[in-house]
Write an enzyme that holds these catalytic residues in place. Structure first.
Site, mmCIF file in Angstrom:
data_model
loop_
_atom_site.group_PDB
_atom_site.id
_atom_site.type_symbol
_atom_site.label_atom_id
_atom_site.label_comp_id
_atom_site.label_asym_id
_atom_site.label_seq_id
_atom_site.Cartn_x
_atom_site.Cartn_y
_atom_site.Cartn_z
ATOM 1 N N ASN A 72 1.029 -1.391 -0.105
ATOM 2 C CA ASN A 72 0.139 0.062 -0.046
ATOM 3 C C ASN A 72 0.794 1.312 0.085
ATOM 4 O O ASN A 72 0.437 2.375 -0.680
ATOM 5 C CB ASN A 72 -0.905 -0.072 1.166
ATOM 6 C CG ASN A 72 -0.280 -0.113 2.438
ATOM 7 O OD1 ASN A 72 0.527 -0.762 2.686
ATOM 8 N ND2 ASN A 72 -1.012 0.599 3.477
ATOM 9 N N GLU A 86 -10.639 -5.376 9.459
ATOM 10 C CA GLU A 86 -9.904 -4.185 8.988
ATOM 11 C C GLU A 86 -10.594 -3.634 7.384
ATOM 12 O O GLU A 86 -10.456 -4.789 6.740
ATOM 13 C CB GLU A 86 -8.708 -4.148 8.889
ATOM 14 C CG GLU A 86 -8.084 -3.047 8.742
ATOM 15 C CD GLU A 86 -6.450 -3.203 8.224
ATOM 16 O OE1 GLU A 86 -5.886 -4.109 8.477
ATOM 17 O OE2 GLU A 86 -5.674 -2.204 7.992
ATOM 18 N N GLU A 133 4.697 -5.494 11.595
ATOM 19 C CA GLU A 133 4.051 -4.181 11.605
ATOM 20 C C GLU A 133 2.792 -4.698 10.964
ATOM 21 O O GLU A 133 2.389 -4.761 9.755
ATOM 22 C CB GLU A 133 4.843 -3.162 10.773
ATOM 23 C CG GLU A 133 5.974 -2.627 11.325
ATOM 24 C CD GLU A 133 5.800 -1.691 12.393
ATOM 25 O OE1 GLU A 133 4.788 -0.932 12.466
ATOM 26 O OE2 GLU A 133 6.578 -1.381 13.121
ATOM 27 N N GLY A 189 2.476 -6.219 6.984
ATOM 28 C CA GLY A 189 1.402 -6.688 6.371
ATOM 29 C C GLY A 189 -0.103 -7.050 7.203
ATOM 30 O O GLY A 189 0.118 -6.564 8.266
ATOM 31 N N CYS A 237 -2.551 1.767 6.514
ATOM 32 C CA CYS A 237 -2.756 0.879 7.788
ATOM 33 C C CYS A 237 -3.278 1.830 9.033
ATOM 34 O O CYS A 237 -3.933 1.263 9.965
ATOM 35 C CB CYS A 237 -1.529 0.339 8.203
ATOM 36 S SG CYS A 237 -0.178 1.346 8.234
HETATM 37 P P1 NAD Z 1 -0.236 -9.343 3.048
HETATM 38 O O1 NAD Z 1 -0.063 -9.839 4.608
HETATM 39 O O2 NAD Z 1 -1.322 -10.202 2.292
HETATM 40 O O3 NAD Z 1 1.148 -9.331 2.667
HETATM 41 C C1 NAD Z 1 2.433 -8.842 3.033
HETATM 42 C C2 NAD Z 1 3.442 -9.562 2.517
HETATM 43 O O4 NAD Z 1 3.496 -10.893 2.891
HETATM 44 C C3 NAD Z 1 3.831 -9.594 1.150
HETATM 45 O O5 NAD Z 1 5.190 -9.250 0.744
HETATM 46 C C4 NAD Z 1 3.270 -10.800 0.506
HETATM 47 O O6 NAD Z 1 3.916 -11.530 -0.417
HETATM 48 C C5 NAD Z 1 3.600 -11.766 1.788
HETATM 49 N N1 NAD Z 1 2.846 -12.910 1.875
HETATM 50 C C6 NAD Z 1 1.346 -13.029 1.578
HETATM 51 N N2 NAD Z 1 0.798 -14.215 1.833
HETATM 52 C C7 NAD Z 1 1.841 -14.931 2.291
HETATM 53 C C8 NAD Z 1 1.839 -16.326 2.914
HETATM 54 N N3 NAD Z 1 0.885 -17.039 2.918
HETATM 55 N N4 NAD Z 1 3.112 -16.547 3.436
HETATM 56 C C9 NAD Z 1 4.125 -15.821 3.016
HETATM 57 N N5 NAD Z 1 4.304 -14.548 2.984
HETATM 58 C C10 NAD Z 1 3.198 -14.231 2.433
HETATM 59 O O7 NAD Z 1 -0.747 -7.817 3.250
HETATM 60 P P2 NAD Z 1 -1.005 -6.629 2.510
HETATM 61 O O8 NAD Z 1 -2.085 -6.853 1.413
HETATM 62 O O9 NAD Z 1 0.370 -6.301 1.566
HETATM 63 O O10 NAD Z 1 -0.985 -5.318 3.353
HETATM 64 C C11 NAD Z 1 -2.332 -5.060 3.780
HETATM 65 C C12 NAD Z 1 -2.079 -5.055 5.297
HETATM 66 O O11 NAD Z 1 -1.128 -4.890 5.769
HETATM 67 C C13 NAD Z 1 -3.456 -4.656 6.186
HETATM 68 O O12 NAD Z 1 -3.634 -5.261 7.258
HETATM 69 C C14 NAD Z 1 -2.622 -3.095 6.636
HETATM 70 O O13 NAD Z 1 -3.343 -2.691 7.864
HETATM 71 C C15 NAD Z 1 -1.183 -3.848 6.940
HETATM 72 N N6 NAD Z 1 -0.162 -2.842 6.961
HETATM 73 C C16 NAD Z 1 0.284 -2.613 8.083
HETATM 74 C C17 NAD Z 1 1.228 -1.267 8.126
HETATM 75 C C18 NAD Z 1 1.928 -1.118 9.315
HETATM 76 O O14 NAD Z 1 2.907 -0.415 9.143
HETATM 77 N N7 NAD Z 1 1.470 -1.574 10.533
HETATM 78 C C19 NAD Z 1 1.757 -0.772 6.964
HETATM 79 C C20 NAD Z 1 0.840 -1.325 5.867
HETATM 80 C C21 NAD Z 1 -0.022 -2.069 5.624
#
Ligand code: NAD
Length: 453
Positions: free
Chosen positions: A114, A331, A209, A187, A243
């Site tokens: 994002n 969320e 995070e 994530g 996020c």
């Molecule tokens: P996501 O968890 O789907 O993906 C994050 C990362 O994990 C990606 O690099 C992806 O390739 C990897 N991934 C996905 N599925 C996986 C699996 N099964 N096994 C191993 N790795 C895997 O998250 P997203 O859609 O990229 O981001 C959205 C989420 O992230 C929201 O919940 C948001 O609140 C959170 N977020 C948090 C922050 C923060 O700073 N706290 C910042 C941005 C987003």
């Protein structure tokens, strides 16, 4: 090259001690800074292809953030890395005690899509500043930004120091089998658990995070104009795909109508329209459908229109929501703002207390008692009073979650500490050795020890 071999080369390189020199760290931080500036157009184009983000938003929420981080560490590296002298207790006199910030070794950073640059590069920059080698796995969902980062870094940095590994779930799963010295993951909570489990196999420390449902509470003691303007900006920035965006609004009943009208005014004023260059698209069809399914037609106060071809969802306010509505289950991570009204501030705060601890929380009020209750009673990663989102732009504040919204924090000196081990060293003189701690023990020694300790 196979990723296991790259990690091994990083381990070997780390052992040469080169990354520990301040000159080395500065040289590569400056190099990254110059590369970002010289590739600015590539970075804008890539993110625009991924989800139609404006140059203005990309600069303010991504590029400027990353450059600011580099500048912070270039300026403060010497102070941050300096061993810190601390007091020495009586039992260790004549000696002195110091804490050394030691780099951890090889770091894995897994990014989210994002804010693809900021969320991938900010942790990398902190890890470089602390003297580590790093592998970055950006999110494959923002494919063009992933490729842009991989081009800039892999063509200009030695892989045994810094390397971008492109890939999705399979590649991340393979990476997680390897032993790193720290994993920094941004994530979802769901994937955060997968990362945590895999890290546990190697006893690897993690920073997670994550996300959550972050409330914005508006009371009748608020400046309604300012509150509405700031909430509209914080919620619909990046089309709600932030996020720390306010996930839902808790509003005092007596001001609800006036407030929502002011919200409507600002949405229009900010020109968040289908063809507007000001407004970001939804990242992909899967998320588009997830979000449009959350729009309950019966509860639309404002907005509710969408365009699948353009992946556009109009800023949408859902009114008369309660905790049983589907939009309150998870969320939202999109441009939908559910509104729940309250007539007792304490009860509103208690409803937040019932939920999982959010990544952020916001209070809009000028009443000191309400501010005190909000700050003292609620547990959340970080937040603001009379603003939203902006706390994360202050490097003097640690940024991270609590409970299910995350583990650990970064930004500024907290980022440096996150990627360092605080190594304690007590140095003793070799003269003046009292015999009191050594056997043979006696009642007299014990009575002295009791007095001393
Ligand atoms: P996501 O968890 O789907 O993906 C994050 C990362 O994990 C990606 O690099 C992806 O390739 C990897 N991934 C996905 N599925 C996986 C699996 N099964 N096994 C191993 N790795 C895997 O998250 P997203 O859609 O990229 O981001 C959205 C989420 O992230 C929201 O919940 C948001 O609140 C959170 N977020 C948090 C922050 C923060 O700073 N706290 C910042 C941005 C987003």
């Amino acid at each position: 090259m196979e990723i296991g071999k790259i990690l091994q080369s990083q381990r070997d390189f780390f052992k040469t001690q080169q990354t520990k020199s301040l000159a080395f760290r500065k040289m590569y931080l400056e190099k990254l800074r110059n590369l970002i500036i010289s590739h600015e157009s590539l970075l804008y184009e890539a993110i625009d292809k991924d989800f139609g983000k404006s140059r203005f938003d990309t600069f303010t929420t991504e590029i400027s953030f990353v450059l600011k981080d580099i500048d912070y560490y270039l300026k403060n590296l010497k102070t941050l890395s300096k061993p810190k002298k601390v007091s020495t207790n009586l039992a260790n006199q004549l000696g002195n005690s110091k804490i050394y910030s030691d780099p951890l070794g090889c770091i894995l950073v897994i990014g989210a899509w994002n804010y693809p640059y900021q969320l991938s590069l900010s942790p990398i920059i902190a890890a470089m500043a602390a003297g580590n080698c790093c592998i970055l796995k950006p999110s494959e969902i923002a494919e063009n930004t992933m490729k842009a980062m991989s081009k800039i870094i892999n063509e200009n940095f030695p892989p045994e120091y810094l390397y971008v590994y492109e890939g999705g779930v399979d590649e991340t799963t393979a990476l997680l089998q390897l032993k790193f010295d720290k994993i920094f993951f941004t994530g979802s909570t769901k994937v955060g658990k997968i990362v945590y489990k895999a890290a546990a196999e190697h006893l690897t420390p993690v920073v997670l995070e994550l996300g959550g449902k972050s409330p914005a509470i508006v009371t009748k003691e608020a400046n309604l104009e300012i509150a509405a303007k700031r909430i509209v900006w914080g919620k619909f920035l990046n089309a709600g795909q932030t996020c720390v965006a306010p996930d839902y609004l808790l509003i005092e009943e007596t001001i609800q109508e006036q407030f929502l009208e002011t919200v409507r005014k600002y949405i229009k004023e900010f020109k968040y329209e289908t063809d507007s260059e000001q407004y970001t698209r939804i990242i992909n069809v899967k998320n588009f459908h997830r979000l449009t399914n959350l729009i309950d037609q019966e509860k639309i106060y404002f907005g509710g229109n969408f365009n699948e071809e353009k992946l556009y969802i109009e800023p949408t306010i859902l009114n008369n929501i309660d905790w049983n509505d589907p939009v309150m289950e998870e969320e939202i991570f999109g441009p939908i703002l559910p509104v729940i009204s309250f007539n007792n501030f304490n009860m509103a705060v208690n409803t937040v207390l019932e939920q999982e601890k959010p990544l952020a929380a916001y209070l809009f009020s000028n009443n000191s008692e309400e501010k005190e209750i909000f700050t003292r009673k609620l547990s959340f990663g970080g937040g603001c009073i009379n603003d939203c989102v902006m706390h994360l732009s202050n490097d003097h504040l640690p940024f991270g979650g609590v409970g299910s919204s995350g583990i650990g924090s970064y930004h500024g000196k907290y980022g440096f500490e996150t990627f360092s081990h605080q190594k304690s060293v007590l140095e003793k003189t070799t003269w003046g050795e009292p015999n009191i701690k050594y056997p043979p023990y006696s009642e007299k020694k014990l009575s002295w020890i009791k007095k001393l300790l």
